[in-house]
Design a protein around this motif. Structure first.
Motif, PDB file in Angstrom:
ATOM      1  N   GLY A 308     -84.868 -45.539 -53.819  1.00  0.00           N
ATOM      2  CA  GLY A 308     -85.612 -44.474 -54.228  1.00  0.00           C
ATOM      3  C   GLY A 308     -86.169 -44.176 -52.988  1.00  0.00           C
ATOM      4  N   ALA A 309     -87.861 -44.762 -52.740  1.00  0.00           N
ATOM      5  CA  ALA A 309     -88.283 -44.142 -51.154  1.00  0.00           C
ATOM      6  C   ALA A 309     -87.704 -43.825 -50.154  1.00  0.00           C
ATOM      7  N   TYR A 310     -86.390 -44.471 -50.170  1.00  0.00           N
ATOM      8  CA  TYR A 310     -85.972 -43.885 -48.875  1.00  0.00           C
ATOM      9  C   TYR A 310     -85.608 -42.579 -48.798  1.00  0.00           C
ATOM     10  N   ILE A 313     -87.873 -40.054 -49.108  1.00  0.00           N
ATOM     11  CA  ILE A 313     -88.966 -39.373 -47.504  1.00  0.00           C
ATOM     12  C   ILE A 313     -87.906 -38.492 -46.820  1.00  0.00           C
ATOM     13  N   VAL A 314     -86.594 -38.916 -47.734  1.00  0.00           N
ATOM     14  CA  VAL A 314     -85.509 -38.561 -46.482  1.00  0.00           C
ATOM     15  C   VAL A 314     -84.715 -36.851 -46.859  1.00  0.00           C
ATOM     16  N   CYS A 315     -84.983 -36.580 -48.087  1.00  0.00           N
ATOM     17  CA  CYS A 315     -84.655 -35.302 -48.390  1.00  0.00           C
ATOM     18  C   CYS A 315     -86.073 -34.721 -48.817  1.00  0.00           C
ATOM     19  N   ASP A 316     -87.437 -35.377 -48.245  1.00  0.00           N
ATOM     20  CA  ASP A 316     -89.070 -33.519 -48.146  1.00  0.00           C
ATOM     21  C   ASP A 316     -88.103 -33.264 -46.707  1.00  0.00           C
ATOM     22  N   MET A 317     -87.578 -34.281 -45.971  1.00  0.00           N
ATOM     23  CA  MET A 317     -87.221 -33.813 -44.480  1.00  0.00           C
ATOM     24  C   MET A 317     -86.676 -32.260 -44.496  1.00  0.00           C
ATOM     25  N   LEU A 318     -85.425 -32.406 -45.603  1.00  0.00           N
ATOM     26  CA  LEU A 318     -84.722 -30.880 -45.830  1.00  0.00           C
ATOM     27  C   LEU A 318     -85.133 -29.779 -46.593  1.00  0.00           C
ATOM     28  N   ASP A 319     -85.988 -30.483 -46.816  1.00  0.00           N
ATOM     29  CA  ASP A 319     -87.375 -29.402 -47.571  1.00  0.00           C
ATOM     30  C   ASP A 319     -88.073 -28.559 -46.352  1.00  0.00           C
ATOM     31  N   ALA A 320     -88.654 -29.409 -45.941  1.00  0.00           N
ATOM     32  CA  ALA A 320     -88.883 -29.169 -45.048  1.00  0.00           C
ATOM     33  C   ALA A 320     -88.355 -28.079 -43.554  1.00  0.00           C
ATOM     34  N   GLY A 321     -87.336 -28.435 -43.667  1.00  0.00           N
ATOM     35  CA  GLY A 321     -86.580 -27.431 -42.507  1.00  0.00           C
ATOM     36  C   GLY A 321     -86.696 -27.999 -41.247  1.00  0.00           C
ATOM     37  N   ILE A 322     -86.442 -28.838 -41.188  1.00  0.00           N
ATOM     38  CA  ILE A 322     -86.362 -29.930 -40.032  1.00  0.00           C
ATOM     39  C   ILE A 322     -85.526 -30.343 -38.889  1.00  0.00           C
ATOM     40  N   ILE A 323     -84.049 -30.625 -39.823  1.00  0.00           N
ATOM     41  CA  ILE A 323     -83.011 -31.056 -39.356  1.00  0.00           C
ATOM     42  C   ILE A 323     -82.626 -31.372 -40.293  1.00  0.00           C
ATOM     43  N   THR A 324     -81.151 -31.303 -39.950  1.00  0.00           N
ATOM     44  CA  THR A 324     -80.014 -31.529 -40.703  1.00  0.00           C
ATOM     45  C   THR A 324     -79.485 -33.039 -41.044  1.00  0.00           C
ATOM     46  N   LEU A 354     -80.669 -39.244 -56.907  1.00  0.00           N
ATOM     47  CA  LEU A 354     -81.792 -38.003 -57.489  1.00  0.00           C
ATOM     48  C   LEU A 354     -82.099 -39.035 -58.132  1.00  0.00           C
ATOM     49  N   GLN A 355     -81.503 -39.278 -59.643  1.00  0.00           N
ATOM     50  CA  GLN A 355     -82.171 -40.894 -60.275  1.00  0.00           C
ATOM     51  C   GLN A 355     -83.284 -41.630 -60.216  1.00  0.00           C
ATOM     52  N   LEU A 356     -82.462 -42.467 -58.692  1.00  0.00           N
ATOM     53  CA  LEU A 356     -83.227 -43.169 -58.032  1.00  0.00           C
ATOM     54  C   LEU A 356     -84.782 -42.732 -57.995  1.00  0.00           C
ATOM     55  N   VAL A 357     -84.713 -41.053 -57.361  1.00  0.00           N
ATOM     56  CA  VAL A 357     -85.850 -41.003 -57.065  1.00  0.00           C
ATOM     57  C   VAL A 357     -86.693 -40.522 -57.383  1.00  0.00           C
ATOM     58  N   GLU A 358     -86.254 -39.905 -58.819  1.00  0.00           N
ATOM     59  CA  GLU A 358     -86.957 -39.737 -60.056  1.00  0.00           C
ATOM     60  C   GLU A 358     -87.545 -40.456 -60.549  1.00  0.00           C
ATOM     61  N   ASP A 359     -87.097 -41.817 -60.234  1.00  0.00           N
ATOM     62  CA  ASP A 359     -87.853 -43.215 -61.403  1.00  0.00           C
ATOM     63  C   ASP A 359     -89.065 -43.292 -60.151  1.00  0.00           C
ATOM     64  N   PHE A 360     -88.550 -43.604 -58.702  1.00  0.00           N
ATOM     65  CA  PHE A 360     -89.351 -44.359 -58.403  1.00  0.00           C
ATOM     66  C   PHE A 360     -91.152 -42.756 -57.993  1.00  0.00           C
ATOM     67  N   VAL A 369     -90.164 -35.211 -55.483  1.00  0.00           N
ATOM     68  CA  VAL A 369     -89.067 -34.696 -56.182  1.00  0.00           C
ATOM     69  C   VAL A 369     -88.065 -33.726 -55.263  1.00  0.00           C
ATOM     70  N   SER A 370     -87.520 -33.820 -54.032  1.00  0.00           N
ATOM     71  CA  SER A 370     -87.589 -33.266 -53.475  1.00  0.00           C
ATOM     72  C   SER A 370     -86.291 -31.951 -54.605  1.00  0.00           C
ATOM     73  N   LYS A 371     -86.469 -30.234 -53.922  1.00  0.00           N
ATOM     74  CA  LYS A 371     -86.046 -29.291 -54.633  1.00  0.00           C
ATOM     75  C   LYS A 371     -84.725 -29.251 -53.738  1.00  0.00           C
ATOM     76  N   THR A 372     -84.543 -29.913 -52.918  1.00  0.00           N
ATOM     77  CA  THR A 372     -83.136 -30.023 -52.379  1.00  0.00           C
ATOM     78  C   THR A 372     -82.046 -30.532 -52.874  1.00  0.00           C
ATOM     79  N   LEU A 373     -82.618 -32.135 -52.978  1.00  0.00           N
ATOM     80  CA  LEU A 373     -81.492 -33.283 -53.654  1.00  0.00           C
ATOM     81  C   LEU A 373     -81.042 -32.394 -55.237  1.00  0.00           C
ATOM     82  N   LYS A 374     -82.187 -31.672 -56.471  1.00  0.00           N
ATOM     83  CA  LYS A 374     -82.050 -31.480 -57.330  1.00  0.00           C
ATOM     84  C   LYS A 374     -80.889 -30.200 -57.473  1.00  0.00           C
TER      85      LYS A 374
END
Length: 674
Positions: A308-310, A313-324, A354-360, A369-374
């Motif tokens: 969930g942490a992993y 964290i990585v989906c937060d990078m997608l939200d920031a738009g710094i990497i594909t 998504l469930q693992l991230v939401e639980d975390f 919780v990442s908007k892009t993941l949702k």
């Protein structure tokens, strides 16, 4: 003598800092550039650091000599081309400088102020910062356009991953130059947007925090959590062990503190990490070979929290738009040697991720919780993770096969992505021509994925497999626009065959081992057009010898034979794009392949010494070559696929494939000629 690349000449490289990573960066440079008489200057103000750094670098060179990785001449060359000094004046005239000093902003600014007085205005200045944004590091430079961050990973001389982080003032041409330069010298450069910590360190440091949280929550001991992390995330060693080995605890403590302010409040410096740093101690971790027994329920709880942490964290990078997603998967899998995050989420299911991230996030509300993941979960589709990349270079479409850990080998996924790009190029009126190349400095395409072929069980499956590959590769011929193969390295098996589907092929000068059709080593014949296109390009005698003996040829031989149209000094991609543009605009022409029956088909092929290779498979290869020559190319391909399928009727096919899977490419298969 110097290293010339894309119009630039590099005769001297500077490395600032002889601490944890500077000597390793220097080793990589001297390893690949000493043959060009490039001097590498390592500068540090501390004499003790210089002595330790030099001893460390020389010890690694000596170890390489012991293992046979370096020849005696190379050892002498590397040692004579690196200098450790406290004299900044020796950086005068450097063409490239990499700063690898302590992660301290005022210090870095002072260093670059000093360097700028010593080097020319067009010398490239980079920082191996692991966190600080280039805009902050280079804020006071006079010439900001030539500066950017280049973040290496442990151990820097061997780990090919590299984050390239340009700032808002970085000249895009410098960014492109550095991406291609590092690729040419053996790195896997990934373009990352400017954000504190970049892409990888929030993962590396955040996972340590997540592990500490597991321990603090009573889910397990540091040994247990480290063991579970290694298993569930596919790590060679767990986060606690990794920090012990790399000496990363102090910099992680610093990074987590700043991430709390600059990224999101979940990041923080836990008390146990503060104590480790203060005491200069290490985490308690499993010993080498020690087995840690953990109850299944405990293991599941730890694994789900870490996953969930992993993913958070990585989906937060997608939200920031710094990497594909595609870049991040490659970067993480190489830099940290762990499961690529988006492929991992695809395997679990995006809803589960998504469930693992939401639980975390419920347990740790500061973690967003990442908007892009949702949005991805709502789409019902997996993450897009590409092995083939596409971009437009003016009126030329550039296709890059990027599977560097597999030497860009072809598989069903690659073919599917290639098909899509062929359609884009075909239907885009702005694109006049295309270039096909491979990622990295080792291989254009080193063949087809043997694992897929090893799973086939009968002639019908073999024939269908060959036809699928033939049709996909032939789409390059059917675009209706010129396609140039920029063969940047090895083109073996399917790699050679897909290149032959292109209008023209160019290669680097001086490659002793460049192209070949090694399929007979596996108890196979070429199945993607090798028995048909190779004779049409270089004649029956030379083609038959290559196919029947599996012998590779050099790039110079490839030019002499007519397999490639020209050889290039340096980066083949620049010339390939230029040639594609010339062909697309009608400014030049090349000889086209004969698509109909050939008039010069011999009655028989000259005898060749096939050594230990299968006579049963050789018979099928000879039949495919001679039969197909009297047919149209299309009918010859169908016949080749049929003969390829017939390989599965032989014992030698099973022996060859099994030998490769179990013993590797260098082991000779014990063929029985049946």
């Amino acid at each position: 003598m110097a290293f010339s690349f894309r119009g630039r000449t590099i005769s001297k490289v500077g490395v600032i800092g002889s601490g944890q990573i500077g000597p390793d960066i220097a080793l990589h440079f001297v390893k690949v550039l000493h043959a060009y008489d490039v001097q590498v200057i390592v500068v540090d103000v501390a004499e003790q650091a210089l002595e330790k750094g030099k001893a460390k670098l020389f010890k690694k060179i000596d170890k390489g000599a012991e293992t046979g990785a370096f020849k005696p001449k190379e050892v002498d060359g590397m040692k004579s081309h690196v200098v450790f000094t406290s004299d900044y004046g020796q950086l005068k005239g450097a063409d490239l400088v990499v700063e690898a000093a302590t992660e301290d902003l005022p210090l870095k600014r002072r260093i670059f102020h000093q360097i700028e007085e010593l080097v020319s205005a067009d010398a490239i200045l980079t920082s191996n910062s692991s966190h600080l944004e280039p805009e902050r590091i280079f804020e006071e430079l006079k010439h900001k356009g030539r500066s950017l961050c280049t973040h290496y990973f442990f151990p820097a001389e061997r780990n090919p991953a590299l984050e390239i982080i340009p700032g808002k003032d970085t000249d895009p041409e410098i960014t492109e130059l550095m991406m291609r330069f590092y690729e040419a010298i053996g790195k896997f450069p990934i373009h990352v947007g400017s954000r504190y910590g970049y892409a990888v360190d929030p993962v590396f440091e955040g996972l340590l925090l997540a592990c500490v949280q597991c321990v603090d929550a009573g889910l397990g001991s540091t040994k247990e959590v480290d063991a579970v992390a290694s298993k569930c995330l596919g790590l060679t060693v767990g986060p606690f062990t990794a920090h012990n080995l790399t000496g990363g605890n102090p910099i992680t403590a610093h990074g987590l503190g700043d991430m709390h302010e600059r990224l999101n409040p979940w990041f923080r410096v836990p008390e146990s990490l503060k104590q480790i740093v203060a005491s200069k101690g290490n985490w308690e971790v499993p010993g080498r070979g020690e087995k840690i027994d953990i109850a299944p329920e405990k293991e599941k709880a730890i694994a789900e929290e870490l996953e969930g942490a992993y993913f958070a964290i990585v989906c937060d990078m997608l939200d920031a738009g710094i990497i594909t997603t595609s870049d991040f998967d490659l970067l993480i899998s190489v830099a940290l040697d762990m499961k690529p995050p988006f492929t991992f989420m695809n395997s679990l299911g995006i809803d589960k991720a998504l469930q693992l991230v939401e639980d975390f996030a419920k347990k740790y509300p500061d973690m967003p919780v990442s908007k892009t993941l949702k949005e991805q979960a709502a789409s019902g589709k997996p993450w897009e993770v590409l092995d083939v990349l596409f971009e437009k270079k003016g009126n030329v479409g550039l296709i890059t096969i990027r599977r560097p850990k597999a030497l860009n080998a072809l598989n069903s996924k690659v073919f599917k992505e290639l098909d899509a790009y062929c359609e884009i190029i075909k239907n885009d009126p702005e694109i006049k021509a295309a270039v096909l190349t491979g990622f990295g400095n080792k291989a254009f395409v080193a063949g087809a994925d043997i694992k897929e072929m090893a799973g086939l069980t009968d002639p019908a499956q073999g024939e269908a497999f060959a036809r699928k590959g033939q049709i996909s590769s032939a789409n390059l011929e059917k675009i209706g626009k010129p396609v140039v193969a920029a063969m940047n390295g090895l083109g073996l098996g399917g790699g050679c065959e897909i290149a032959m589907c292109c209008t023209a092929r160019i290669a680097p000068k001086g490659l002793r081992m460049f192209a070949g059709q090694p399929e007979v080593n596996l108890g196979l014949i070429p199945g993607m057009g090798g028995t048909q296109r190779l004779p049409r390009l270089i004649g029956f005698e030379k083609a038959a010898e290559m196919i029947r003996t599996a012998g590779p040829i050099s790039s110079e031989q490839a030019l002499e034979y007519g397999l490639v149209t020209e050889l290039v000094e340096g980066d083949v991609l620049v010339r390939a794009i230029e040639l594609a543009r010339e062909l697309g605009e009608g400014k030049t022409k090349v000889k086209m392949m004969e698509m109909g029956p050939l008039s010069n088909v011999p009655d028989k092929l000259p005898d060749v010494d096939i050594g230990h290779l299968s006579r049963a498979i050789d018979k099928l290869a000879v039949q495919a070559i001679l039969e197909g020559g009297s047919m149209t190319l299309e009918d010859g391909l169908k016949n080749e696929a049929k003969r390829f399928g017939e390989c599965w009727k032989t014992e030698d096919n099973r022996i060859g494939l099994q030998n490769f899977v179990e013993k590797g490419a260098r082991s000779k298969a014990p063929f029985v000629h049946r």
